[in-house]
Design an enzyme around this catalytic site. Structure first.
Site, PDB file in Angstrom:
ATOM      1  N   TYR A 164       0.814  -1.213   0.000  1.00 19.73           N
ATOM      2  CA  TYR A 164       0.000   0.000   0.000  1.00 19.73           C
ATOM      3  C   TYR A 164       0.851   1.269   0.000  1.00 19.73           C
ATOM      4  CZ  TYR A 164      -3.817  -3.234   1.053  1.00 19.73           C
ATOM      5  OH  TYR A 164      -4.728  -4.255   0.994  1.00 19.73           O
ATOM      6  N   TYR A 204     -11.593  -1.313   0.241  1.00 22.84           N
ATOM      7  CA  TYR A 204     -11.530  -0.956   1.657  1.00 22.84           C
ATOM      8  C   TYR A 204     -10.245  -0.204   1.962  1.00 22.84           C
ATOM      9  CZ  TYR A 204      -8.027  -3.981   3.972  1.00 22.84           C
ATOM     10  OH  TYR A 204      -6.860  -4.537   4.429  1.00 22.84           O
ATOM     11  N   ARG A 205      -9.263  -0.264   1.065  1.00 20.78           N
ATOM     12  CA  ARG A 205      -7.919   0.257   1.343  1.00 20.78           C
ATOM     13  C   ARG A 205      -7.178   0.246   0.012  1.00 20.78           C
ATOM     14  NH1 ARG A 205      -4.243  -3.263   5.516  1.00 20.78           N
ATOM     15  NH2 ARG A 205      -2.485  -1.868   5.844  1.00 20.78           N
TER      16      ARG A 205
END
Lengths: 571, 571
Positions: free
Chosen positions: B117, B498-499
């Protein structure tokens, strides 16, 4: 106060002479009249009521929306100038924009039945109450596969329960009800109320919101922020910040729809009652419970109730002790009453969920854990008489709305109630300390201590109800004083309340004052950014918008409450 | 990119020639030098590193704090101007006040190991990275009775695990670990990461926060807002609004301590593996799972993994298929690999918690539910070889940190990874639709589809990893393009992530755009109120402070990324 009704009786109410109107702060009667004309121009006349008539206290079934029917302050202090009932989210937006234009405070309520906390009454006298539940009462969706629903503010527990039965899902999906079934599912969750099944954390089991912000914009949170989402009630968050929390116990917006998780039928349930005979069993009972709650051997939210509170559901104080003369029940009389009702000092109500093949052996384990406590008694439904409160708790554990909790309002005549609701760790020492403190203060102020612990994995909601005779202003004032002392006492011991009556919000908020009230200042910063005109529920949970701060609006039980009256007669 | 290391190897790293510094936006080199002198005046010199040296990509164990070591954008795009390591909350406050004074953006990270991420890399080039975890790595409290702990940002899963063992609670309290044990417990929860025990919802199991706000004030939320509270880790809320959520996946403050709920030892655990042979079994498998998840028959967060992802933990693509030439594995080769590794198209890993007397019969029930699926296979640990991934999943299910998940990084050489992480209902049709869409797009863009579903009661996190060779810039750019297409495809079908990686936050946030981006406008209003100078993590989760909005900072994969370079040489 002749004619005032017992809340458990329906249909009758107090009528007084025609009253002067209480105007919103800083608004003249002329301005108010113009503002109301403006409101009628888009809402029509039939959904607006000017509150200049008699104040009807109503009862649980006929909830007063005009004022605090338990009158913790003077009867006409927490009072609306008008009540408006929107029929849609668009209506809500229009009303909010109207309020910004006229700088008139709004006080939205779902159903207004949280009577021990102020009911529908607005914090600021003269606010316009928005009766969200009257017309916005639709069940927008029920999804059997995900065990979820989407509700408008006016959907009550009993309404949802009946609806599930009607659409043939009554035996597939269980709802979680609090003590009384007539409240708003959404309103209770927004106030972070609890119920008693494994889904008892109502706020924790919500999923997705639609909120009208104080500027009139409407926002959806969670996955429904993505247009066309099919996960709106599956996942509680969206990408990025989770904002839902700032709309709970808060004045940052009006929730117009909200998703909830329901419970699939667990295939059976075994409700039970464990009676602890001696007062000091509290410590051992709670410490025995702790590992069972933590490990989810008991997976729901059971309650440990004072035996005397149970007794109060069976009879009034005068029934039990005609010569009380308004005094708190002393321990020897308590003992006699508990004996008479076959109760112990503390009574634990719990339930095991699942098929008999699982709950039967688990019940044996539960019993074995408590067996060492002297004179402990284990009972199932078949072991108790028909009038036993266990049958009603069993209904609540099964998600069936009941009204039995209203019975203990009969303890004193004309009962008004105030709740003191501190959080306690699941620890015998803490429970004992809280009970000791509360009981001593209750007796000092001439009230009976009536307490229950609602037990989650790591904390207990200790709910203490102060019942006072509404016909006796002195008693009401004494009850308020008691609450104020209890809040301070608790804070000194490191305990804080999860919720409180609108009259006490400033004081309770003031106990959460770490680092020079850093949390309150954060709340105020958010409030001012979202509600620059301060029109949304000023004073809710002790959070005041900028224009109200430093103006003497806080209630401390010492300084006289601020209120604005009309100077030029009635409307 | 010779010398770049496999993340599973330790100790080596890439060294480049000395580089020019990337300055914070709008800051000249002269201003930066003065600001750094100012910073040193209260932080000393040893806790500040100017990022003008070689960029070391490091590896999982030696995480780069200076930049995005997987280089989804150009290697020096997501890059810090300096890294500062506070040692206390007071340090954090001082640094935040410093940033406001100099208008320099901060990018706090706990450990920086969420490599798929963006790792520790700041969204805005030239931000000052705050290495929160280096010195603030204390376990402030562990409470056996309430099964809770209080942590600083630098406490890793393995650190907490070892600590519990050290203080003799290793067999009493279980922690919940994600796939890898080296990340920050707090950081993972703040990003709403998940684990696999019944406490797998890391955000949902936090309790109480201490946060330094963008103005340098420090606030405590939950019961710890009440001074001297002994319920700080027992109850998640305070009186009034619950603000915690606005600090998750958010840029509204820096969390300096956080409470967590731990799991009491359940008295046993039965991990298992269910193999579904055929690709289309996915639908039936998920639909069979749904009622078991809803009813908590399976009470943890199990996973349904693509068999090929399991294969990737046993060998590389070149091992299995030497002649791949960079192409995605076709289905006939997949079938051969799955056969070779004794895997099915989908593999389900779950665990039952409790004593054998409960888990043994429950396992029979679980098997009976899936028995109708053709060629289904049920395996326990004793049924599989020692190298089986089941053993590692069993460790994770027991709260034991592992590193086995790093193995699948070997699938391609020099692997960088990007995660696509949409939420799906627990529904076979939805799962199939998401897999179909993702697989087709992956193949179209020349990548293997590697997906897993992490399954909660009502939703699944569908995690798709895109592995690319970091030595091939074209491959990296193709991976980014694939992600951008997937985000759009998913949104059209009503699915949202969600992310996401910092490079994709703007796009993902843009899909949550109901009612003309009402949620984003609300987030911006809160952001601007709390962070008027825009110094806190500008651009995190697509939320930009006022001073950055409309300045072209958003990344859309089309317009060139905005970056500020020094005009006058290196520091």
């Amino acid at each position: 106060m002749a004619g005032s009704t017992h809340p458990a009786n329906t249909g009758r109410s107090v009528e007084t002479a025609r009253r002067k109107l209480t105007l919103p702060p800083g608004i003249s009667l002329h301005q108010f009249e113009r503002a109301m004309d403006d409101l009628r121009s888009f809402m029509g006349t039939e959904h607006i009521e000017i509150n200049d008539g008699p104040l009807n206290d109503g009862d649980y079934y006929h909830t007063a929306l005009s004022h605090d029917s338990y009158s913790v302050m003077e009867r006409d202090y927490f009072i609306a100038s008008a009540v408006v009932s929107p029929g849609s989210t668009a209506d809500v937006q229009a009303i909010v924009r109207w309020a910004n234009k006229w700088k008139i405070p709004l006080w939205p309520v779902s159903i207004g039945r949280n009577l021990g906390y102020g009911g529908a009454a607005p914090r600021v006298p003269g606010s316009v109450v928005m009766n969200m539940g009257l017309r916005m009462n639709q069940i927008l969706n029920v999804d059997e596969h995900t065990a979820t629903c989407v509700l408008q503010p006016g959907v009550t527990y009993v309404g949802l329960y009946e609806h599930l039965k009607k659409i043939g899902l009554g035996d597939k999906l269980l709802i979680d009800v609090p003590d009384l079934g007539g409240g708003s599912v959404m309103g209770n969750a927004l106030d972070r109320g609890v119920g008693y099944t494994p889904m008892g954390d109502h706020w924790g089991n919500h999923c997705g919101m639609e909120v009208v912000l104080p500027n009139g914009e409407v926002v959806r949170t969670g996955m429904d922020a993505l247009p066309g989402s099919n996960c709106g009630q599956s996942y509680q968050h969206n990408f990025g910040p989770s904002v839902d929390g700032i709309f709970s116990q808060a004045s940052n917006g009006i929730v117009t729809r909200m998703g909830f998780w329901l419970m699939p039928n667990p295939g059976g349930m075994l409700p039970f009652m464990i009676t602890f005979k001696h007062r000091d069993d509290l410590i051992d009972a709670v410490d025995t419970l702790r590992p069972m709650m933590l490990s989810r051997l008991l997976g729901n939210i059971p309650s440990l109730r004072l035996g005397m509170w149970d007794a109060a559901t069976y009879g009034s104080k005068s029934d039990y002790w005609p010569e009380h003369g308004g005094r708190p029940v002393p321990e020897d009389i308590e003992d006699r009453i508990l004996e008479q009702e076959d109760l112990g000092a503390w009574v634990f109500y719990g339930a095991l969920y699942g098929p008999d093949s699982i709950t039967a052996p688990t019940w044996e384990v539960v019993k074995s854990k408590f067996a060492h406590i002297k004179d402990v008694r284990f009972q199932l439904r078949e072991d108790v008489p028909e009038r036993s409160y266990l049958h009603d708790r069993a209904a609540v554990f099964a998600g069936v709305p009941t009204w039995r909790e209203l019975d203990w309002h009969r303890w004193v005549p004309n009962a008004g109630e105030l709740f003191f609701a501190p959080i306690s760790p699941v620890s015998g020492v803490d429970a004992k300390k809280q009970v000791g403190m509360c009981k001593a203060r209750c007796i000092e102020y001439g009230f009976d201590y009536l307490g229950t612990f609602y037990i989650a994995a790591r904390e207990m909601h200790h709910i203490v109800t102060i019942l006072f005779d509404r016909a006796k202003p002195e008693e009401r004032r004494r009850a308020e004083k008691l609450l104020r002392v209890l809040i301070d006492d608790a804070a000194k011991l490191g305990y804080g309340e999860y919720r409180t009556h609108i009259a006490l919000g400033d004081q309770v908020a003031g106990t959460y004052n770490w680092n020079n009230n850093a949390l309150m200042r954060l709340n105020e910063t958010i409030k001012d950014a979202l509600d620059p005109n301060g029109i949304m529920q000023p004073g809710r949970s002790g959070v005041w918008p900028k224009s109200y701060r430093g103006q003497g609006w806080e209630l401390d039980g010492v300084n006289p409450p601020k209120v604005v009256r009309p100077s030029d007669g009635k409307l």
